[in-house]
Enzyme design. Sequence first.
Site, short mmCIF file in Angstrom:
data_model
loop_
_atom_site.label_atom_id
_atom_site.label_comp_id
_atom_site.label_asym_id
_atom_site.label_seq_id
_atom_site.Cartn_x
_atom_site.Cartn_y
_atom_site.Cartn_z
N ASP A 93 0.88 -1.17 0.00
CA ASP A 93 0.00 0.00 0.00
C ASP A 93 0.92 1.22 0.00
OD1 ASP A 93 -2.25 1.53 0.14
OD2 ASP A 93 -3.04 0.61 1.95
N SER A 94 0.44 2.32 -0.55
CA SER A 94 1.34 3.47 -0.77
C SER A 94 1.53 4.33 0.45
CB SER A 94 0.77 4.34 -1.88
OG SER A 94 -0.45 4.92 -1.46
N GLY A 95 0.70 4.16 1.45
CA GLY A 95 0.78 5.03 2.63
C GLY A 95 -0.23 6.15 2.59
N GLY A 96 -0.82 6.36 1.41
CA GLY A 96 -1.78 7.46 1.28
C GLY A 96 -2.94 7.32 2.25
N PHE A 97 -3.53 6.14 2.28
CA PHE A 97 -4.69 5.94 3.16
C PHE A 97 -4.33 6.24 4.61
CE2 PHE A 97 -7.09 3.27 6.10
CZ PHE A 97 -8.34 3.83 5.92
N ASP A 167 -1.66 8.47 -3.29
CA ASP A 167 -2.88 9.21 -3.61
C ASP A 167 -3.40 9.91 -2.37
OD1 ASP A 167 -3.46 6.83 -2.27
OD2 ASP A 167 -5.50 6.78 -3.04
N GLN A 212 -9.52 7.50 -7.87
CA GLN A 212 -10.29 8.19 -6.84
C GLN A 212 -11.60 8.66 -7.47
OE1 GLN A 212 -9.83 8.67 -3.60
NE2 GLN A 212 -7.86 7.61 -3.43
N GLY A 239 -10.17 5.23 -2.34
CA GLY A 239 -10.97 6.36 -1.87
C GLY A 239 -12.28 5.93 -1.29
N ASP A 291 -7.81 -6.61 -0.82
CA ASP A 291 -7.17 -6.73 0.49
C ASP A 291 -8.12 -6.18 1.53
OD1 ASP A 291 -6.13 -3.94 1.80
OD2 ASP A 291 -6.31 -3.78 -0.39
N CYS A 333 -14.86 -28.19 8.81
CA CYS A 333 -13.93 -27.16 8.33
C CYS A 333 -12.51 -27.72 8.41
CB CYS A 333 -14.07 -25.91 9.18
SG CYS A 333 -12.82 -24.65 8.84
N CYS A 335 -9.71 -26.17 8.52
CA CYS A 335 -8.71 -25.23 9.04
C CYS A 335 -8.01 -25.81 10.27
CB CYS A 335 -9.35 -23.89 9.38
SG CYS A 335 -9.98 -23.78 11.07
N CYS A 338 -10.44 -25.84 13.51
CA CYS A 338 -11.58 -26.77 13.51
C CYS A 338 -11.13 -28.22 13.33
CB CYS A 338 -12.57 -26.39 12.43
SG CYS A 338 -13.29 -24.75 12.68
N HIS A 365 -8.49 -19.76 11.17
CA HIS A 365 -9.81 -20.18 10.66
C HIS A 365 -10.34 -19.17 9.64
CE1 HIS A 365 -13.96 -21.54 10.44
NE2 HIS A 365 -14.27 -20.26 10.54
#
Lengths: 407, 407
Positions: A93-97, A167, A212, A239, A291, A333, A335, A338, A365
């Site tokens: 991730d670019s860090g913008g968020f 962004d 955006q 965005g 993600d 399940c 996993c 479980c 899980h």
Amino acid sequence: MAPLLEIQHRDPGSRARTGVLNLAHGQVRTPAFVPLATKGTIKGLEPREVRALGYDMVLGNTFHLFLAPGHELVKDQGGLHEFMRWEEPIITDSGGFQVFSMGHGTVADEIKGRAPSGSDRAGAILGIEEEGVRFRSYIDGGERFMAPETSMEVQAALGSDIALAFDECTPFHVTREYTERSTERTHRWLDRCIAWHDEHQPVGQALYSISQGGVYEDLRRAATRHVAQTRAPGVAIGGSLGADKPQMYEVVDWATDELERVAPDKPRHLLGIGEVDDLVRGVELGIDTFDCAMPTRIGRHGMALVPDPSRRWRIDLTKGRMKQAKEPIMEDCPCPACSQGFTRAYLHYLFGAHELTALRLVTLHNLAFIARLMADLRGAIATGTLPQVAAAIRAGAAPGALATAAA
Amino acid sequence: MAPLLEIQHRDPGSRARTGVLNLAHGQVRTPAFVPLATKGTIKGLEPREVRALGYDMVLGNTFHLFLAPGHELVKDQGGLHEFMRWEEPIITDSGGFQVFSMGHGTVADEIKGRAPSGSDRAGAILGIEEEGVRFRSYIDGGERFMAPETSMEVQAALGSDIALAFDECTPFHVTREYTERSTERTHRWLDRCIAWHDEHQPVGQALYSISQGGVYEDLRRAATRHVAQTRAPGVAIGGSLGADKPQMYEVVDWATDELERVAPDKPRHLLGIGEVDDLVRGVELGIDTFDCAMPTRIGRHGMALVPDPSRRWRIDLTKGRMKQAKEPIMEDCPCPACSQGFTRAYLHYLFGAHELTALRLVTLHNLAFIARLMADLRGAIATGTLPQVAAAIRAGAAPGALATAAA
């Protein structure tokens, strides 16, 4: 050279497609969910465990790794893959968020559910300028500056397979005018990211632009067309995506509709979305990768994924009614939690006792659940059964070989 | 029927011996270290991981499990083995140490290093009587009562393979007179434990007596003889073992000297001891099993075991000098942390970021280190090379196939 995205199958009734992302550290089977390794670790897990669940890629975070341990240190340690011992692809991730979530605050009903965690909020934004953003580190209180070039430099040092352009991530509550001005600046920043990338050519790194435009149809469509037509070989949708799920689906629909026209072969990443119904809809809308903090974050808080749409696909293991529940989180399940027979009662007790093992087991899980869901969706597209499989998931079918059953 | 302890090899120059403990849930190769599963989980690990490291038995805690989730709930869930999904033998501490650590407080220089953790200290002792002990729960503040019969009932409900008698655990700073009176009461309590056990006959559970007597040679020798001559088929050495290591070794020496005379075939457990040099000396003194919080507790605080006696066999990964250290905790170490290439620098960073993965990796390393150490000691006794192997460990040899090398 193999194309970045090799499309293999298409669903005739939607924009859904399967394929393979060809990246420097290997292939990612799409559509794929990408678990978070925000600070260079999938919280509580070893990389080999995440691989064993069937994940091909994880997401590291430029903002957090810039602040600690610092990208120079990571680079000196051989890059993020080597540092965290994950040999498969990494997207950063670019860090913008993260930078902008400090400044804009959050809106409780905002759809993305990307409310900043404690550590995000502990910092403070000091100024947004054309050149970049000044902010205060949540680690040492020191002033830091991040420009598009900084983000690119950090991501190059980390050595991720996919870098995201820097962004401004506008939240839901800003005006159309602010969104418009901000989107234009994001486009200028994208040009600077592409220029930095062209000049330095980080080995084995693909740059994704970010669309955006907020929830305004004309702005979102124009922004998507704009970024998709740059030389960045992939597109992320970022965005504000709206106030509720119907609006979010509409915004994503506008974006992928534009992408189908102007850049049908570029891979598409949807930022911060990962609830079960959203993944199904996102795949139908033509998203290749997703993600989201949800599966891992709710797992650490005692919420486990189950095939039950009436409960938003989750149960709360910390509730008193779990105290004597002898069943596993989910029957049949496969996993690690479980399949080894850990009961809801045991997990309930461990969460009450603040025992680490609980966080780990439920994280495993939840990631296993999402991995099987994505495998089902890929299988369904490949076998022409997406409508049936999507309907089954929405009706509460357990993930795992659904596509085969429907085929 | 197989004897509880099947002695297989003896070291001609010491009291050291190898053997097998035949328990309801399987065999324990001795001498053995027993990792703590205090609250029904080895903190941060899955049972299968602990098994994979080579451990045959873990230790659960009567006091903590009595308070939460409660022994009735554990019994209803199928017993502690079923509840925590550990299929091999379990030994349960009687609760005496935890109850009394609330009342007696601790002495900083006391050798055992069994200072109560936060949760132990949060409760409060309300009264010690002949009948038993009243105390306040650290969980809900409610008053609780534990008598020898309570401890036995709880341990029977948990279903442990080895139960420990309920004793008063005297600390280092009490007088000889107090120690003497307390030891006599512990013996009366032992009689009540044996009577309860005889009456209820918990299936597949062996009862160990506990030798008190503090650091007074006559009291310790008399107490050891007394408890060893009861019908309890095993003996644990408990209470205060002194102010420093030489005194602790002397106290253990008195105890096992008496055991050699009056009950040479009964298995011997040393409570709360587990540093590297103490394990070597304890084995030489004829101890069969040990438990200690050290390897797991220090691991969660960033301290990793290394073969370096000058540093008390530990390094502190949280120190600044680890920031750029590219080597693993220990070269050629087969543990999950070292063998996967996680560096000291990465672990240093993770501890600074409070990431769970760090606690887990160092816990795994430390338990792997101790498991190999015990395997070396067993191999050395079996091959007649204990003096050389013990000397090598004390000089800083890395554990792992030392016995084979020396043979």
